[in-house]
Design a protein around this motif. Sequence first.
Motif, mmCIF file in Angstrom:
data_model
loop_
_atom_site.group_PDB
_atom_site.id
_atom_site.type_symbol
_atom_site.label_atom_id
_atom_site.label_comp_id
_atom_site.label_asym_id
_atom_site.label_seq_id
_atom_site.Cartn_x
_atom_site.Cartn_y
_atom_site.Cartn_z
ATOM 1 N N CYS A 286 35.077 -6.179 64.454
ATOM 2 C CA CYS A 286 35.346 -5.196 65.512
ATOM 3 C C CYS A 286 36.786 -5.314 65.965
ATOM 4 C CB CYS A 286 34.384 -5.403 66.689
ATOM 5 S SG CYS A 286 34.543 -7.019 67.511
ATOM 6 N N GLU A 287 37.205 -4.334 66.749
ATOM 7 C CA GLU A 287 38.593 -4.322 67.206
ATOM 8 C C GLU A 287 38.760 -5.012 68.548
ATOM 9 O OE1 GLU A 287 42.003 -1.081 68.575
ATOM 10 O OE2 GLU A 287 40.388 -0.420 67.249
ATOM 11 N N HIS A 334 34.454 -1.754 62.482
ATOM 12 C CA HIS A 334 34.438 -0.711 63.498
ATOM 13 C C HIS A 334 35.654 -0.886 64.396
ATOM 14 C CE1 HIS A 334 33.453 1.625 67.089
ATOM 15 N NE2 HIS A 334 32.633 2.311 66.319
ATOM 16 N N ASP A 336 38.381 1.482 67.481
ATOM 17 C CA ASP A 336 38.505 2.619 68.387
ATOM 18 C C ASP A 336 38.806 3.884 67.599
ATOM 19 O OD1 ASP A 336 38.103 1.070 70.661
ATOM 20 O OD2 ASP A 336 40.248 0.663 70.916
ATOM 21 N N PHE A 337 38.205 4.985 68.040
ATOM 22 C CA PHE A 337 38.529 6.282 67.456
ATOM 23 C C PHE A 337 39.756 6.850 68.175
ATOM 24 C CE2 PHE A 337 33.963 6.263 66.181
ATOM 25 C CZ PHE A 337 34.141 6.524 64.822
ATOM 26 N N ALA A 345 42.929 0.065 61.192
ATOM 27 C CA ALA A 345 41.960 0.117 60.097
ATOM 28 C C ALA A 345 42.656 0.292 58.747
ATOM 29 C CB ALA A 345 40.970 1.256 60.338
ATOM 30 N N PRO A 356 32.834 1.220 56.350
ATOM 31 C CA PRO A 356 32.774 1.634 57.753
ATOM 32 C C PRO A 356 31.482 1.184 58.436
ATOM 33 C CG PRO A 356 33.404 3.462 56.326
ATOM 34 C CD PRO A 356 32.921 2.370 55.430
ATOM 35 N N ARG A 358 29.769 2.411 61.545
ATOM 36 C CA ARG A 358 29.832 3.496 62.534
ATOM 37 C C ARG A 358 31.285 3.921 62.780
ATOM 38 N NH1 ARG A 358 25.118 4.574 65.439
ATOM 39 N NH2 ARG A 358 23.453 3.035 65.130
ATOM 40 N N TYR A 359 32.038 4.007 61.703
ATOM 41 C CA TYR A 359 33.460 4.316 61.830
ATOM 42 C C TYR A 359 33.878 5.314 60.757
ATOM 43 C CZ TYR A 359 38.214 3.287 63.432
ATOM 44 O OH TYR A 359 39.482 3.367 63.980
ATOM 45 N N ASP A 360 33.237 6.490 60.829
ATOM 46 C CA ASP A 360 33.552 7.569 59.906
ATOM 47 C C ASP A 360 33.350 8.889 60.632
ATOM 48 O OD1 ASP A 360 30.802 7.764 60.088
ATOM 49 O OD2 ASP A 360 30.433 6.976 58.067
ATOM 50 N N TYR A 364 31.867 9.570 64.436
ATOM 51 C CA TYR A 364 32.747 10.153 65.434
ATOM 52 C C TYR A 364 32.127 11.403 66.038
ATOM 53 C CZ TYR A 364 36.831 12.448 67.508
ATOM 54 O OH TYR A 364 37.693 13.071 68.374
ATOM 55 N N GLU A 402 35.580 1.605 71.645
ATOM 56 C CA GLU A 402 34.383 0.868 71.232
ATOM 57 C C GLU A 402 33.410 0.656 72.378
ATOM 58 O OE1 GLU A 402 34.940 -2.018 67.493
ATOM 59 O OE2 GLU A 402 36.142 -2.645 69.224
#
Length: 417
Positions: A286-287, A334, A336-337, A345, A356, A358-360, A364, A402
Amino acid sequence: MTEPDVDRLRRRLGGADTDRVVQRLRQRMARGQPLTGTISLSRPTPAERLAMERLLGRRPGRGTSLTINLDDLDRVVRRSGLHPAGLAAAVERLTGPVPVSAEIRAAEEAAWRTASAPLERLGRRGTELADWSTDRGTVTLLRRLSGTPAAASRLAEDLVQVLALLPAEGTPLARLAARATGDAHALDTDRPLATLVLSAVRAAWWPGDDEPTSPTERRRALWDSAGVLVDELSSTVLVLNVTAAVGSRLHALTAPAANVGEPLVLTLRQLGRERPSFPAGTVHVCENPTVLAAAADRLGPACPPLVCVNGQPSAAALRLLVVLAAGGARLSYHGDFDWGGVRIANLLRSRVPWRPWRYDATAYRAAVVGAAPGTLTGQPVEAGWDAELTELMLRHGARVEEELVLDALLADLAGSE
């Protein structure tokens, strides 16, 4: 040939009132041009006019400039006995030898070529440095950093000595510098040798185009890619339940924390002093520390291995992820968007493979609908793993951190094997 009358020469052509003329003659000689034709002095003083009138035996003119016929001046110098060898010899007798610029440039270029010759040895050493060592930009950098051929020669020799010890295996920077050059500070940030070595490291051992944006982290990451430890205690990475293999020194550190499900901070020193290994399996990444802290609170020792890069990845974080991937771990990431998150990333993707989490684009789209996102600002960045994601972020203009999807992330962790 008779000897020149040096005293008369200095009185007639070596004074302040003829200095501008003599300097113009030196300039011509330095350019390799003959002392023929004419020269002109703008706004001559009365003393300059009088000096040339006496020397040539006539008044050169009364305009705003003073024109002097060099063929006439040469004849006067020869015939009067000022200097039988002529005007050029007289100028050198008065002011010293005049090196010809073309010859100087040729000599300097030869000196620079000799100074940069050690770079050729680098090219013969292996393919990883062959292109870099012969690149015109490398030679230009060497010249700019050194200033003179003599300094460049010393710098190039030190460069060869340092690169001969790379890639290293967890060698502290000061120890590398001392071993290669005898000066433990030779590779300090403000030293020319460090700039030159890092240029070579970037070309030879850096695995991708993306680098950390922070100058400090970029420097650490570059050195780390060559196996050199920089600020080995201040560069850290936060982990939860990431346990090193039994028998390693890291196992003694990581196992107790994992047994109770407590977050642990690992330093670059701990990750670089040995070649640690970790059991293969899925490792979530995670970030933000908030995700890891919440996972520790809710799941404790039941949480699967989790690594937090804490924004821009440190050298320690990159080292850990590289080691995990090399050992067979499957990394799920995963972040932040937002555009900063996409940059992070992309950087990670240039160093290690990840899928990914939950990071696509699908994640989003769901997050924008189900949460209260912020406003997306900054320079857009192409998501290297999902082109549709970038298009969606531009279309919605929404930033999803996140923390807004924390419950979903924790549910994933709780359901992981």
